[in-house]
Design a protein around this motif. Structure first.
Motif, PDB file in Angstrom:
ATOM      1  N   UNK A  92       1.103  -1.454   0.017  1.00  0.00           N
ATOM      2  CA  UNK A  92      -0.238  -0.049   0.282  1.00  0.00           C
ATOM      3  C   UNK A  92       1.240   1.261   0.281  1.00  0.00           C
ATOM      4  N   UNK A  93       0.947   1.823  -0.974  1.00  0.00           N
ATOM      5  CA  UNK A  93       1.822   3.080  -1.059  1.00  0.00           C
ATOM      6  C   UNK A  93       0.808   4.282  -0.248  1.00  0.00           C
ATOM      7  N   UNK A  94       1.424   4.859   0.824  1.00  0.00           N
ATOM      8  CA  UNK A  94       0.664   5.474   1.514  1.00  0.00           C
ATOM      9  C   UNK A  94       1.150   7.289   1.167  1.00  0.00           C
ATOM     10  N   UNK A  95       1.559   7.103   0.153  1.00  0.00           N
ATOM     11  CA  UNK A  95       1.838   8.869  -0.212  1.00  0.00           C
ATOM     12  C   UNK A  95       0.802   8.977  -1.060  1.00  0.00           C
ATOM     13  N   UNK A  96      -0.133   7.482  -1.672  1.00  0.00           N
ATOM     14  CA  UNK A  96      -1.489   8.084  -2.779  1.00  0.00           C
ATOM     15  C   UNK A  96      -2.245   8.727  -2.353  1.00  0.00           C
ATOM     16  N   UNK A  97      -2.782   8.154   0.016  1.00  0.00           N
ATOM     17  CA  UNK A  97      -3.345   8.752   0.107  1.00  0.00           C
ATOM     18  C   UNK A  97      -3.117   9.333   1.390  1.00  0.00           C
ATOM     19  N   UNK A  98      -3.496  10.978   1.696  1.00  0.00           N
ATOM     20  CA  UNK A  98      -2.989  11.065   3.379  1.00  0.00           C
ATOM     21  C   UNK A  98      -3.536  10.935   4.282  1.00  0.00           C
ATOM     22  N   UNK A  99      -4.861   9.699   4.196  1.00  0.00           N
ATOM     23  CA  UNK A  99      -5.790   9.865   4.812  1.00  0.00           C
ATOM     24  C   UNK A  99      -5.153   8.240   5.553  1.00  0.00           C
ATOM     25  N   UNK A 100      -4.872   7.598   4.966  1.00  0.00           N
ATOM     26  CA  UNK A 100      -4.412   6.863   4.649  1.00  0.00           C
ATOM     27  C   UNK A 100      -3.039   6.537   5.718  1.00  0.00           C
ATOM     28  N   UNK A 101      -2.195   7.611   5.015  1.00  0.00           N
ATOM     29  CA  UNK A 101      -1.102   7.656   5.655  1.00  0.00           C
ATOM     30  C   UNK A 101      -1.152   7.987   7.438  1.00  0.00           C
ATOM     31  N   UNK A 102      -1.852   8.609   7.952  1.00  0.00           N
ATOM     32  CA  UNK A 102      -2.247   8.971   9.177  1.00  0.00           C
ATOM     33  C   UNK A 102      -3.153   7.991   9.492  1.00  0.00           C
ATOM     34  N   UNK A 103      -3.883   7.275   9.114  1.00  0.00           N
ATOM     35  CA  UNK A 103      -4.303   6.455   8.778  1.00  0.00           C
ATOM     36  C   UNK A 103      -3.767   5.439  10.306  1.00  0.00           C
ATOM     37  N   UNK A 104      -2.483   4.205   9.001  1.00  0.00           N
ATOM     38  CA  UNK A 104      -1.930   3.920   9.625  1.00  0.00           C
ATOM     39  C   UNK A 104      -0.822   3.920  11.216  1.00  0.00           C
ATOM     40  N   UNK A 105      -0.509   4.921  10.734  1.00  0.00           N
ATOM     41  CA  UNK A 105       0.586   5.910  12.056  1.00  0.00           C
ATOM     42  C   UNK A 105      -0.653   5.183  13.005  1.00  0.00           C
TER      43      UNK A 105
END
Length: 103
Positions: A51-64
């Motif tokens: 999953x490329x977290x750079x494609x979606x800021x919500x996923x990038x923060x969400x996984x953290x």
């Protein structure tokens, strides 16, 4: 649980090996993500879902938020959070990663 958190939970529980990373397996966009892919391949991981977290800021923060872990990449095996590239490297050196990834 937010929509993103629900999606993350479904993704990590429905796929045996999931790596949240910067970039893709073919084109990692940070050294740590590149190292994580190398370690997975070196230890026989197949059918890796990335999953490329750079494609979606919500996923990038969400996984953290989901893992309570501040950095990416993040590896999940069989629904369980394993860690980032440093932990993966330690597990590789001890042989634990190969055992964990065995079918």
């Amino acid at each position: 649980m937010s929509e993103v958190q629900t999606w993350i939970k479904e993704t990590v529980t429905q796929n045996p090996v999931v790596l949240f990373m910067k970039g893709t397996a073919q084109f990692p966009q940070c050294g740590f993500s590149g190292r994580a892919i190398q370690l997975l391949k070196a230890n026989g991981a197949e059918n890796i879902v990335t999953i490329n977290v750079l494609e979606d800021p919500a996923v990038r923060q969400g996984i953290k938020d989901y893992s309570n872990w501040p950095t990416v990449p993040q590896l999940y095996v069989k629904g369980e959070f394993v860690g980032g590239s440093d932990i993966m490297n330690e597990m590789h050196e001890s042989g634990e990663l190969k055992t964990l990834l065995a079918p």
